[in-house]
Design an enzyme around this catalytic site. Structure first.
Site, PDB file in Angstrom:
ATOM      1  N   GLY A  30      10.400 -23.528  -5.208  1.00 17.33           N
ATOM      2  CA  GLY A  30      11.059 -23.816  -3.940  1.00 17.33           C
ATOM      3  C   GLY A  30      10.453 -23.114  -2.757  1.00 17.33           C
ATOM      4  O   GLY A  30       9.314 -22.695  -2.773  1.00 17.33           O
ATOM      5  N   SER A  31      11.184 -22.982  -1.683  1.00 14.74           N
ATOM      6  CA  SER A  31      10.814 -22.308  -0.442  1.00 14.74           C
ATOM      7  C   SER A  31      11.118 -23.209   0.738  1.00 14.74           C
ATOM      8  O   SER A  31      12.241 -23.646   0.903  1.00 14.74           O
ATOM      9  CB  SER A  31       9.371 -21.849  -0.445  1.00 14.74           C
ATOM     10  OG  SER A  31       9.213 -20.862   0.555  1.00 14.74           O
ATOM     11  N   ARG A  32      10.096 -23.507   1.591  1.00 18.35           N
ATOM     12  CA  ARG A  32      10.371 -24.267   2.804  1.00 18.35           C
ATOM     13  C   ARG A  32       9.176 -25.130   3.175  1.00 18.35           C
ATOM     14  O   ARG A  32       8.024 -24.749   2.957  1.00 18.35           O
ATOM     15  CB  ARG A  32      10.687 -23.310   3.951  1.00 18.35           C
ATOM     16  CG  ARG A  32      11.403 -23.969   5.111  1.00 18.35           C
ATOM     17  CD  ARG A  32      11.756 -22.955   6.162  1.00 18.35           C
ATOM     18  NE  ARG A  32      10.812 -22.964   7.270  1.00 18.35           N
ATOM     19  CZ  ARG A  32      10.691 -21.989   8.157  1.00 18.35           C
ATOM     20  NH1 ARG A  32      11.428 -20.906   8.063  1.00 18.35           N
ATOM     21  NH2 ARG A  32       9.838 -22.092   9.147  1.00 18.35           N
TER      22      ARG A  32
END
Length: 218
Positions: A187-189
């Site tokens: 995940g993350s952005r």
């Protein structure tokens, strides 16, 4: 049920291929689970390891799923599964749409438009949680696409857990809208910059599905 929610639900019910770039995390975990299960009948220690190892392996298989998608028709589609974290006008007239990806989302990112990859730049940085404003300085990969709307910039940003971004394609590659272009592990952005004059169709807090949710409005 909205199209994006339907697709997300379907992803959780059907089998999917595994994401490219998952091997360094997945193979050791699955091997440990398989070995401990094989020895569990003869060893109490192996039995104790087998349960958490198997659970972790199952989690890894879930995290690195890469489902097929029916790509939505539209000028700009979401490059990432997640939730719209912010929509911010930029000084140059563009609008930044930031999509936060949790560890439960599909981690494979897709091309928001058809076009040619004009640059793929890795920029070293920190690993602050992606929901933190200081994540602007995190490890990231900056993409530029030459499209019918002009230059489109997209940034994959690593977070506290996701410390490895894996681009799938190099500069000069021609992509179709919705093609897989890279992976952010765990995940993350993802930030997408819409050109001046392009109206945003999503809202802060809205869930997005890569290749399915339309980002712009006619």
């Amino acid at each position: 049920m909205p199209h994006s929610q339907t697709s997300a639900h379907r992803d959780s019910l059907v089998g999917a291929r595994l994401a490219r770039g998952a091997s360094p995390w997945l193979l050791p975990t699955v091997a440990t689970a398989a070995l401990s299960l094989a020895r569990a009948r003869r060893s109490g220690a192996a039995k104790a390891v087998a349960v958490p190892a198997t659970a972790l392996a199952a989690g890894m298989l879930w995290f690195f799923r890469d489902p097929e998608r029916e790509i939505t028709q539209g000028r700009v589609i979401s490059p990432a599964d997640g939730v719209v974290q912010s929509i911010m006008p930029w000084k140059d007239g563009r609008t930044r749409v930031a999509i936060f990806m949790s560890p439960l989302n599909v981690h494979v990112n897709r091309a928001p438009l058809s076009g040619t990859v004009t640059s793929v730049e890795h920029i070293p940085g920190g690993f602050v949680p992606a929901f933190n404003k200081e994540s602007e300085n995190n490890e990231r990969v900056v993409w530029h696409f030459d499209t019918e709307l002009g230059d489109i910039e997209m940034i994959q940003i690593a977070g506290a857990v996701a410390r490895r971004i894996v681009p799938y394609i190099p500069q000069g590659t021609k992509v179709e809208q919705g093609d897989r272009i890279g992976l952010i592990r765990f995940g993350s952005r993802v930030d997408l910059y819409l050109p001046e004059g392009v109206e945003v169709a999503v809202e802060v807090g809205q869930k997005t599905v890569a290749g399915v949710t339309r980002i712009d409005r006619d």
